[in-house]
Write a protein that holds these residues in place. Structure first.
Motif, PDB file in Angstrom:
ATOM      1  N   THR A 124       0.842  -1.187   0.000  1.00 16.19           N
ATOM      2  CA  THR A 124       0.000   0.000   0.000  1.00 16.19           C
ATOM      3  C   THR A 124       0.883   1.246   0.000  1.00 16.19           C
ATOM      4  O   THR A 124       2.079   1.176   0.347  1.00 16.19           O
ATOM      5  N   ALA A 137      -2.597  -0.928  -9.642  1.00 19.71           N
ATOM      6  CA  ALA A 137      -3.248  -1.115  -8.348  1.00 19.71           C
ATOM      7  C   ALA A 137      -4.007  -2.428  -8.324  1.00 19.71           C
ATOM      8  O   ALA A 137      -4.650  -2.809  -9.310  1.00 19.71           O
ATOM      9  N   PRO A 197      -7.047  -4.801  -6.505  1.00 22.11           N
ATOM     10  CA  PRO A 197      -8.300  -4.566  -5.779  1.00 22.11           C
ATOM     11  C   PRO A 197      -8.045  -4.567  -4.278  1.00 22.11           C
ATOM     12  O   PRO A 197      -7.171  -5.276  -3.781  1.00 22.11           O
ATOM     13  N   ARG A 198      -8.817  -3.775  -3.566  1.00 21.71           N
ATOM     14  CA  ARG A 198      -8.653  -3.711  -2.113  1.00 21.71           C
ATOM     15  C   ARG A 198      -9.004  -5.038  -1.463  1.00 21.71           C
ATOM     16  O   ARG A 198      -9.936  -5.717  -1.868  1.00 21.71           O
ATOM     17  N   GLU A 238      -6.603   1.089   2.004  1.00 24.79           N
ATOM     18  CA  GLU A 238      -5.676   1.438   0.931  1.00 24.79           C
ATOM     19  C   GLU A 238      -5.563   0.317  -0.091  1.00 24.79           C
ATOM     20  O   GLU A 238      -5.588  -0.866   0.255  1.00 24.79           O
ATOM     21  N   GLN A 239      -5.414   0.705  -1.344  1.00 23.69           N
ATOM     22  CA  GLN A 239      -5.100  -0.263  -2.382  1.00 23.69           C
ATOM     23  C   GLN A 239      -3.612  -0.599  -2.331  1.00 23.69           C
ATOM     24  O   GLN A 239      -2.787   0.226  -1.945  1.00 23.69           O
ATOM     25  N   TYR A 297      -0.229  -1.733  -4.553  1.00 27.76           N
ATOM     26  CA  TYR A 297       0.305  -1.574  -5.905  1.00 27.76           C
ATOM     27  C   TYR A 297       1.369  -2.639  -6.163  1.00 27.76           C
ATOM     28  O   TYR A 297       2.069  -3.069  -5.245  1.00 27.76           O
TER      29      TYR A 297
END
Length: 217
Positions: A114, A151, A153-154, A160-161, A163
């Motif tokens: 994140t 990114a 998916p959460r 926060e996403q 990466y």
């Protein structure tokens, strides 16, 4: 060489070796460029790495040969040491700022993170002003042509996403290591960084002693 959106598609070994060079160039500049021995130790660190690996020097040597053919590393000679040393060319090949290189190297070495995690883990490589700066830079890297990051998916309950980098393509399952992938418990950021630095310095001292011993013999 395979490309996704004009990025070279690197193996897990290439990602680890390149990421280690990128990291040590900033965190231990006195021991950079790096010999095979010190680079192998950097790849196999039990801190600041996900997953933890156990490469031998042959694996690192073959990986360096592959990265050199792709133009991503080069050799450095000269000075008092006769050992061949290696340095990365990442910032030469890709037109990125030092802060952007720092973020990508963290994604290389620790897997998806994140913005908050990247902000916490980046201190020894680049001091960001705040979390917003990290988030803005990740958004820029995801919108560049070619894009460097994407990114995920959460996770359930996560604000926060996370990466991940695109140098291994869109295969997110291969990059999404579980939190306990290393088999070790989390270590506080400051202690973790210090342990990693000491491991690198110890490897460099060992090389110098071996070189001195060979001269005396």
């Amino acid at each position: 060489m395979e490309y996704t959106e004009n990025l070279p598609q690197l193996t897990a070994e290439e990602i680890r070796v390149l990421g280690s060079l990128m990291e040590k160039a900033k965190t231990t500049p006195d021991y950079y460029p790096m010999t095979i021995n010190s680079l192998t130790a950097a790849c196999n660190q039990k801190t600041s790495r996900k997953p933890v690996v156990n490469y031998d020097e042959q694996t690192v040597t073959l990986t360096l040969d592959s990265l050199k053919r792709k133009g991503l590393i080069s050799t450095a000679t000269g000075g008092s040491s006769r050992a061949v040393k290696f340095k990365h060319n990442f910032a030469i090949v890709f037109p990125l700022l030092p802060a952007e290189v720092a973020l990508i190297s963290l994604l290389f070495l620790r897997g998806p993170q994140t913005p908050g995690e990247l902000n916490t883990n980046s201190g020894r490589m680049h001091e960001f002003e705040n979390l917003d700066e990290v988030t803005a830079m990740l958004e820029k890297l995801s919108q560049d042509q070619p894009a460097y990051v994407r990114a995920l998916p959460r996770r359930p309950g996560q604000k926060e996403q996370r990466y991940y980098h695109l140098f291994s393509g869109e295969h997110t399952a291969d990059l999404d290591f579980p939190d306990d992938a290393s088999g070790t418990q989390p270590v506080s950021g400051g202690l973790e960084a210090r342990v990693a630095e000491l491991e690198s310095e110890l490897a460099a001292v060992k090389e110098k002693l071996e070189a001195l011993y060979s001269q005396l013999m």
